[in-house]
Design an enzyme around this catalytic site. Structure first.
Site, PDB file in Angstrom:
ATOM      1  N   GLY A   1      -9.507   7.718   1.554  1.00  0.00           N
ATOM      2  CA  GLY A   1      -9.012   9.103   1.504  1.00  0.00           C
ATOM      3  C   GLY A   1     -10.312  10.017   1.371  1.00  0.00           C
TER       4      GLY A   1
ATOM      5  CB  SER B   1      -0.794  -0.074   1.221  1.00  0.00           C
ATOM      6  OG  SER B   1       0.042  -0.199   2.440  1.00  0.00           O
TER       7      SER B   1
ATOM      8  N   GLY C   1      -6.004  10.656  -3.605  1.00  0.00           N
ATOM      9  CA  GLY C   1      -6.607  10.524  -2.288  1.00  0.00           C
ATOM     10  C   GLY C   1      -6.261  11.557  -1.305  1.00  0.00           C
ATOM     11  CG  ASP C   2      -6.439  10.559   2.766  1.00  0.00           C
ATOM     12  OD1 ASP C   2      -6.175   9.930   2.010  1.00  0.00           O
ATOM     13  OD2 ASP C   2      -6.100  10.574   3.965  1.00  0.00           O
TER      14      ASP C   2
ATOM     15  CB  THR D   1      -0.707   5.961   0.397  1.00  0.00           C
ATOM     16  OG1 THR D   1      -1.614   4.890   0.270  1.00  0.00           O
ATOM     17  CG2 THR D   1      -1.359   7.195  -0.478  1.00  0.00           C
TER      18      THR D   1
ATOM     19  CB  THR E   1      -2.030   5.981   4.293  1.00  0.00           C
ATOM     20  OG1 THR E   1      -2.960   5.822   3.590  1.00  0.00           O
ATOM     21  CG2 THR E   1      -1.060   7.353   4.012  1.00  0.00           C
TER      22      THR E   1
ATOM     23  CB  THR F   1      -4.361   5.527   7.705  1.00  0.00           C
ATOM     24  OG1 THR F   1      -4.449   4.263   6.905  1.00  0.00           O
ATOM     25  CG2 THR F   1      -5.019   5.201   9.101  1.00  0.00           C
ATOM     26  N   GLY F   2      -7.011   5.516   5.813  1.00  0.00           N
ATOM     27  CA  GLY F   2      -8.155   4.872   5.394  1.00  0.00           C
ATOM     28  C   GLY F   2      -8.864   5.441   3.966  1.00  0.00           C
TER      29      GLY F   2
HETATM   30  N1  GLY Z   1      -5.628   6.998   2.666  1.00  0.00           N
HETATM   31  C1  GLY Z   1      -5.133   6.700   1.272  1.00  0.00           C
HETATM   32  C2  GLY Z   1      -5.985   6.748   0.243  1.00  0.00           C
HETATM   33  O1  GLY Z   1      -7.163   6.822   0.214  1.00  0.00           O
HETATM   34  O2  GLY Z   1      -5.487   6.943  -0.916  1.00  0.00           O
END
Ligand code: GLY
Length: 323
Positions: free
Chosen positions: A239, A83, A215-216, A203, A185, A236-237
């Site tokens: 995004g 990841s 993503g975030d 990530t 992440t 994390t999670g």
């Molecule tokens: N938190 C990583 C993503 O959603 O890309």
């Protein structure tokens, strides 16, 4: 600009700055500054090895910004980590595309998104911060910039990741799964011996995402935010859920207003729970304040983080909203 207009503009700026500074400690309840022990904290179990690399720099009297960069480079280079960085699971077309950002104690920050072929996106983000007037470079432009700075073009798709992608293609269904590797992440925060705070986040994003999806993690205020007067937070999670609430900015602003890191993480998760259909995805927040207190909270049981402090590096289970 006439000198009178210049004077009025400068006076307004100064007044605003003074009144904000004046409000800072009182109205928003900032903790009184005291000596803080250095620490490194990062998401998930890959944080353990990352913390060791970061801690070497902190221990040697180095800066938090250098520590977080060195720390997250460890999972970026690990082909087993599917990841982050090299070995990350690709998008639905088989491209490994990376997102990363970094932020220092002065509020400077740099970021890259949808970066291909470069093993260490966090170091490219650092160069964006240090050597360009910009904050975010994306896609082909980010790659061109990285190559111009001497980064090597590599194949990041490992056999393991390719095999997983070939298997996914048979049905090609996109269903985020809670707490498995496709969301983990690495986000890292550090306090150095001077008490300065910095953070980094990197990530390969959601496994089998649409091509071009961001993503975030490369978005300052979503995947990462630091304010050296207050503290820092990483996410994390999924995004998209973090982006919709600018989660880490929210966590830091809650702390600025007097919340403890734990309370701030809980409120940021609760904000998602109140406004989104949250049952099928994971979000985890990790935060520290200027005094070195930390907190974390997630939606589903299973998120953990690594804390390195006083020479001990331990993996800790986050508290959570639901089993
Ligand atoms: N938190 C990583 C993503 O959603 O890309």
């Amino acid at each position: 600009m006439s000198s009178r207009r210049k004077f009025i503009k400068n006076t307004t700026l100064t007044t605003a700055a003074v009144s904000l500074t004046g409000l800072g400690a009182k109205a928003f309840g900032l903790p009184k500054q005291k000596e803080t022990s250095p620490l490194v904290i990062s998401t998930w179990d890959h944080g353990l090895a990352a913390n060791v690399a970061a801690w070497k720099i902190i221990e040697g009297g180095g800066k938090a910004i250098d520590a977080v960069e060195a720390g997250v480079r460890v999972p970026e280079a690990d082909p087993e980590s599917t990841s982050v960085g090299y070995g990350g699971l690709p998008d639905r077309d088989g491209n490994v595309t990376l997102d990363a950002c970094i932020m220092d104690e002065t509020g400077n920050c740099g970021s890259v998104s949808v970066l291909r072929h470069i093993k260490h996106p966090v170091s490219v983000a650092r160069k964006v911060m240090d050597e360009t007037p910009h904050v975010i470079l994306s896609g082909a432009g980010a790659l061109q910039f990285a190559l111009s700075k001497g980064f090597k073009k590599e194949n990041l798709l490992t056999l393991k990741a390719r095999t997983a992608w070939e298997a996914w293609k048979k049905e090609a269904r996109y269903e985020p799964v809670i707490n498995i590797e496709n969301h983990d992440t690495i986000g890292m925060l550090a306090i150095d011996q001077k008490g300065d705070i910095s953070g980094a986040c990197t990530t390969s994003g959601l496994a089998f995402k649409m091509q071009g999806r961001v993503g975030d993690s490369p978005i300052i205020g979503a995947g990462l935010f630091c304010d050296n007067e207050v503290g820092g937070a990483v996410a994390t999670g999924l995004g998209e859920a973090v982006l919709k609430t600018l989660g880490t900015f929210l966590v830091v602003e809650l702390m600025r207003n007097g919340a403890k890191p734990q309370e701030a993480c809980e409120e940021a998760v609760n904000r998602i729970i109140r406004k989104q259909v949250y049952e099928d995805f994971q979000i985890g927040y990790l935060a520290i304040d200027k005094a070195g207190n930390h907190g974390s909270y997630c939606i589903h049981k299973g998120f953990n983080y690594a804390l390195m402090k006083n020479g001990s590096n331990q993996l800790i289970d986050s508290s959570y909203h639901m089993e």
